[in-house]
Structures are given as C-alpha cells and as structure tokens.
Scaffold this active site. Structure first.
Site, mmCIF file in Angstrom:
data_model
loop_
_atom_site.group_PDB
_atom_site.id
_atom_site.type_symbol
_atom_site.label_atom_id
_atom_site.label_comp_id
_atom_site.label_asym_id
_atom_site.label_seq_id
_atom_site.Cartn_x
_atom_site.Cartn_y
_atom_site.Cartn_z
ATOM 1 N N THR A 285 -34.678 14.251 37.200
ATOM 2 C CA THR A 285 -34.096 14.669 38.471
ATOM 3 C C THR A 285 -32.978 15.686 38.248
ATOM 4 O OG1 THR A 285 -33.165 13.819 40.551
ATOM 5 C CG2 THR A 285 -32.404 12.783 38.498
ATOM 6 N N PHE B 33 -35.278 20.353 42.810
ATOM 7 C CA PHE B 33 -34.586 20.318 44.087
ATOM 8 C C PHE B 33 -34.803 21.602 44.878
ATOM 9 C CE2 PHE B 33 -31.179 16.798 43.729
ATOM 10 C CZ PHE B 33 -32.079 15.970 43.101
ATOM 11 N N GLU C 27 -32.730 4.908 38.861
ATOM 12 C CA GLU C 27 -31.941 5.880 38.102
ATOM 13 C C GLU C 27 -30.995 5.243 37.091
ATOM 14 O OE1 GLU C 27 -29.727 10.114 38.963
ATOM 15 O OE2 GLU C 27 -30.884 9.063 40.486
#
Length: 310
Positions: A149, A171, A89
C-alpha cells in the site's frame, strides 16, 4: 461496475460491507480507529484489552497486542460476510524495518490461525518502502500473500512486481490532491486525472510484461476516477462512493483490459540504490509516502490510547 471489476470494500464498517457485498475488504489504522467508535465493535475493544493483558509483557507489548487483536477480531467479523480476503496492515512505524515487518506479519497470521482462519484468506498490508517491499519478497516466498500500500509511483510498482507481491494498492486520490496543491492545471477530470494516469500506466506495464501481481486502484476522491479505471484487476472503494455509484445511471465503459494492454515502458529491474533514487526524484511520491506513513502512525497511537482506556 461489479460485472467489470471485482470491488473491494475500503472500510471496517460491518453494516456497509453487508450492504454493498464486496468480494474482499481492506483495513488500515485510520479505518480501525473509525471502526472503534462504532457501537457494534464495543465488545471487541474490551476483549482485545483483556486478551492483551493475559499475554503479559511490557507496556509496548501490551499496546501492540491490543491493536493487533482488535484488527484480527474485525478481520474475522468481516470474513464471516465476504467470500474473499481481508487485508490487515502491519504497524506503520515498522515501515523502515524489514525484519520487524516480517515478524509482525507472522504474528498476525498466527492470530488469524488461532481464530480458525487460514492464511489463504489473509493479505498482509505493508507500506511500499524499500524495506517494506523486501519484507513482502520474503513473505511471499513463505506463501504469505501481501498487499503493498501507499504506492504512488512507477518505481514502487515495478519493484513490487519484481518482488512477487500478490497485490499492490496504487493510490489515485492522494496523487490528485498533490497535483491540485502544487500545479496550476485546471482540468483533472476523467483521463486527465494524474492518479488515473498512474494506475493505468502500472496496469498496462504489468499486463504487457506478464506479471501476476494484482493491481487494485485505491484512494478515490470521486466516482469519475473509479469509472476511468473500470476493468482494473480490483478497485477498493469507500462506502460513500459505493453509494454514489449505486445511484448513478451513467453508462459505464470498460477502460482497462489485459487483452488490450500496451505499455510503452521498457521492463525495469531496480536495485536498492536505483529504487531509492527513482523515489527521491519524484517529489509527489516522496511526500505522499512519508505523509501516509506518518498519518497511519498517528492513528495507530490514537487506537492504542483508545484501547488502553477500555
């Protein structure tokens, strides 16, 4: 589950990855912070600080180099075990800066290359802000694959697909958390779970419209959510839930299938203003995106502090 859906490890714990043998693995600042507390990684902490000091620069450069080196070192260790890719990330504090995100992605790719690992085994993980999605668009054109993400709603997913993102991580559990805290509904099990519904909608939309972007469900609260998304392109699962899945004898029925995908959503192409408006109109997505970025930023600072104390 592995026969139906490729499983990705949502952890930086080498021992857990050895145990469950996932195809790919993902990390983030929170997982790296947790990994930094494991005895197996103590030498990597010391090595990251020494390497950063050799690079020179001001204090901010030192901190950035330490954390990036630690992330790449853990990624390298994980890639020695798994057959697939590692998601690493970008600093969450760059979530609203397209150019800085692109530059940090280039840096991470260079560091992996110097470690003898090709970009074909990397995914650059970026928050699904408008700026992050634009960075992914630029990186994908260069052949650098991205994992978008902190994705909570349909507009984010549609924008990522149009940008040509290699993979998205919509998510599930954090959506459920919001609905439990902000609505009065009682039954959120199985297909009634709003996070499950969100990922199912995105999956069917992508397959119906022939997008190549991989849909990887993430952030699970229970194995019921995982079972309800069986058949998804990929699912990234924490070790505790992997263990629980391994211990259940429940029959698993495939819920999602590309050949049977059927979306009621018309294909949409959002310009910047439309994207920002659609996100603004979704209080759950707006709140959870901001909360997720803040939380990752906090853990990034904690990791910097920990590394600087080595």
């Amino acid at each position: 589950m592995k026969k139906i859906t490729p499983v990705v490890a949502d952890t930086g714990d080498i021992q857990a990855i050895r145990t469950f043998k996932p195809v790919d693995a993902t990390t983030n600042p929170s997982l790296l912070l947790k990994a930094a507390g494991l005895a197996d990684y103590a030498p990597l902490l010391t090595e990251a600080k020494s390497w950063a000091q050799e690079q020179g620069g001001d204090n901010q450069a030192l901190l950035g180099n330490m954390t990036d080196r630690f992330a790449v070192s853990i990624g390298r260790e994980i890639l020695n075990i798994i057959p697939g890719r590692i998601s690493t990330e970008v600093d969450a504090r760059l979530s609203f800066d397209t150019q800085a995100t692109v530059e940090r992605a280039h840096k991470l790719i260079r560091m992996y290359d110097e470690a003898g690992l090709s970009k074909e085994r990397m995914l650059i993980k970026i928050a699904s802000t408008g700026d992050g999605i634009e960075a992914a668009r630029q990186l994908e054109k260069e052949g650098i694959n991205c994992n978008l993400t902190l994705l909570f709603n349909f507009a984010q997913a549609a924008a990522c697909a149009e940008a040509g993102a290699y993979l998205i991580s919509p998510f599930v559990g954090r959506i459920l958390d919001w609905y439990k805290a902000n609505t009065e509904a009682q039954d959120y099990t199985g297909l009634n779970d709003p996070g499950v519904q969100s990922v199912s909608r995105i999956y069917n939309y992508f397959k119906t419209n022939n997008y190549n972007t991989i849909v990887m469900g993430a952030s699970f609260r229970n194995i019921g959510e995982i079972q309800a998304l069986s058949g998804c392109d990929r699912l990234t699962i924490a070790p505790a839930l992997m263990q629980e899945l391994s211990e259940t004898n429940a029959t698993l029925t495939q819920q999602l299938s590309a050949s049977q995908a059927n979306s009621k959503d018309m294909k949409v192409v959002l310009d910047e203003a439309s994207f920002r408006w659609e996100l603004n109109e979704d209080p759950m997505a707006t709140e959870k995106l901001a909360q997720g970025i803040r939380a990752f930023a906090v853990d990034q600072v904690k990791l910097e502090t920990l590394l600087s104390q080595q």
